[in-house]
Design an enzyme around this catalytic site. Structure first.
Site, PDB file in Angstrom:
ATOM      1  N   CYS A 137       0.754  -1.065   0.015  1.00  0.00           N
ATOM      2  CA  CYS A 137      -0.132   0.101  -0.129  1.00  0.00           C
ATOM      3  C   CYS A 137       0.773   1.349   0.139  1.00  0.00           C
ATOM      4  CB  CYS A 137      -1.180  -0.163   1.199  1.00  0.00           C
ATOM      5  SG  CYS A 137      -1.903  -1.338   1.163  1.00  0.00           S
ATOM      6  N   HIS A 175      -3.389   7.211   3.136  1.00  0.00           N
ATOM      7  CA  HIS A 175      -3.795   5.769   2.518  1.00  0.00           C
ATOM      8  C   HIS A 175      -5.268   5.451   2.887  1.00  0.00           C
ATOM      9  CE1 HIS A 175      -3.894   1.684   1.617  1.00  0.00           C
ATOM     10  NE2 HIS A 175      -3.726   1.148   2.650  1.00  0.00           N
ATOM     11  N   ASN A 205     -10.186  -0.537   0.745  1.00  0.00           N
ATOM     12  CA  ASN A 205      -8.565  -0.318   0.697  1.00  0.00           C
ATOM     13  C   ASN A 205      -8.080  -1.272  -0.647  1.00  0.00           C
ATOM     14  OD1 ASN A 205      -5.959  -0.806   0.711  1.00  0.00           O
ATOM     15  ND2 ASN A 205      -5.776  -1.602   2.949  1.00  0.00           N
TER      16      ASN A 205
END
Ligand SMILES: CC(C)(COP(=O)(O)OP(=O)(O)OC[C@H]1O[C@@H](n2cnc3c(N)ncnc32)[C@H](O)[C@@H]1OP(=O)(O)O)[C@@H](O)C(=O)NCCC(=O)NCCS
Length: 329
Positions: free
Chosen positions: A116, A256, A286
């Protein structure tokens, strides 16, 4: 970094697949409910790639939009970096597949593995190449099809992830603008908290690895949560220090998008008001490397930053890794 050639973002594009998987859809698949998912994560729905779409297809759609917004074509690129943990296959790289599809003849192309945090790692890499004079125009993409590595019988993980891609063209910008600092880091000792064990050279794919679900994401949610809250704060403070700024200089915070509670903890620590923070985890969940560019590009499309604004991006993820950047838009 201040004495070097100024490098920033000169084009943006994003893409999410059409199909939407809602929390109520998931209620029919595993023992979960909308109330649990929304209160623990902030996620309401996520986009899922069609069976014939791979990561390069998502990345391509985002890339052509980014090139168009930069007023460029593939032939203007001399570097392509794709941050992903779900490449089309082990090799060739997804970046090479794109290089061909975009007609970026002769451009260097490689994938970057930092989960990520990959997009911010990619921005730092492209910026360094361009500042050194080695390249001029780079395409940096964060793209992932996490649905392909998610176990839809595991309620602990399957509610959290989605698919998407975000792309930017990185190149020279006017003096005073562009990237001011990066803070990248890793804690490899925590690697087993968030991983896929099977399919690599340690545990090659076999009937047994498939049966034991070794090709799906494993996550220790509570430990990853603690790590995330910690590094979102420390990386943000460190990158601001490197840029010679403080939290009051931040006009837009682009974190994020893993869990709204993690984002809120960073907002509190940095005393950032809601209007300065980009949150779209409710729509996309996500999306790993795609998460920060999806948030950045969406904010740009909504007119949330103007020339000269200070944009702070920060991410964390498997590795364990983190990456933060300060950008004057
Ligand atoms: C995964 C996460 C949302 C779980 O939230 P939490 O508040 O920590 O929840 P807990 O782990 O305490 O679990 C609470 C209970 O809910 C249950 N639960 C887990 N997933 C559930 C779901 N989808 N629906 C309903 N219940 C669920 C658990 O089984 C547990 O039950 P138990 O207490 O009977 O064992 C949270 O830990 C998190 O976001 N972690 C970070 C994840 C992340 O960011 N990963 C990506 C990094 S890039």
């Amino acid at each position: 970094m201040n004495n070097l050639r100024p490098v920033g973002i000169i084009g943006t594009g994003k893409y999410v697949p059409e199909k939407i998987l809602t929390n109520s859809d998931l209620e029919k698949m595993v023992d979960t409910n909308d109330e649990w998912i929304v209160s623990r994560t902030g996620i309401k729905e996520r986009h899922i790639a069609a069976p014939d779409q791979a990561t390069s297809d998502l990345a391509y759609e985002a890339a052509i939009r980014a090139l168009e917004s930069a007023g460029m074509t593939g032939s203007d690129l001399d570097l392509i970096i794709v941050a992903t943990i779900t490449p089309d296959s082990s090799f060739p790289s997804t970046a090479c597949i794109l290089q061909d599809k975009l007609g970026a003849k002769g451009a260097a192309a490689f994938d970057l593995s930092a989960a990520c945090s990959g997009f911010v790692y990619g921005l730092a890499t492209a910026t360094s190449f361009i500042q050194s004079g080695m390249y001029n125009n780079a395409l940096v993409i964060g793209a992932d099809c996490l649905s392909r590595i998610t176990d839809y019988t595991d309620r602990n993980t399957c509610v959290l992830f989605g698919d998407g891609a975000g792309a930017v063209v990185v190149g020279e910008v006017p003096q005073g603008r562009g990237f001011k600092a990066f803070d990248l880091g890793a804690e490899g000792a925590g690697g087993s908290l968030l991983q896929i064990e099977g399919g690599g050279s340690r545990l090659p794919a076999s009937a047994e690895t498939v049966e034991n679900k070794k090709h799906y994401i494993y996550m220790n949610g509570r430990e990853v949560f603690k790590f995330a809250v910690r590094v979102m704060g420390t990386a943000t403070i460190e990158v601001l220090r490197k840029a010679g700024m403080d939290r009051t200089d931040v006009d837009l915070f682009v974190p994020h998008q893993a869990n709204v509670r993690i984002i809120q903890s960073a907002m509190q620590r940095l005393e950032l008001p809601e209007e300065k923070v980009v949150v779209n985890v409710d729509k996309y969940a996500n999306t790993s490397a795609a998460s920060i560019p999806l948030a950045l590009v969406e904010a740009a499309e909504e007119g949330r930053m103007k020339a000269g604004d200070t944009v702070l991006m920060v991410g964390f993820g498997g590795g364990l890794t983190w990456g933060a950047s300060v950008l004057v838009w």
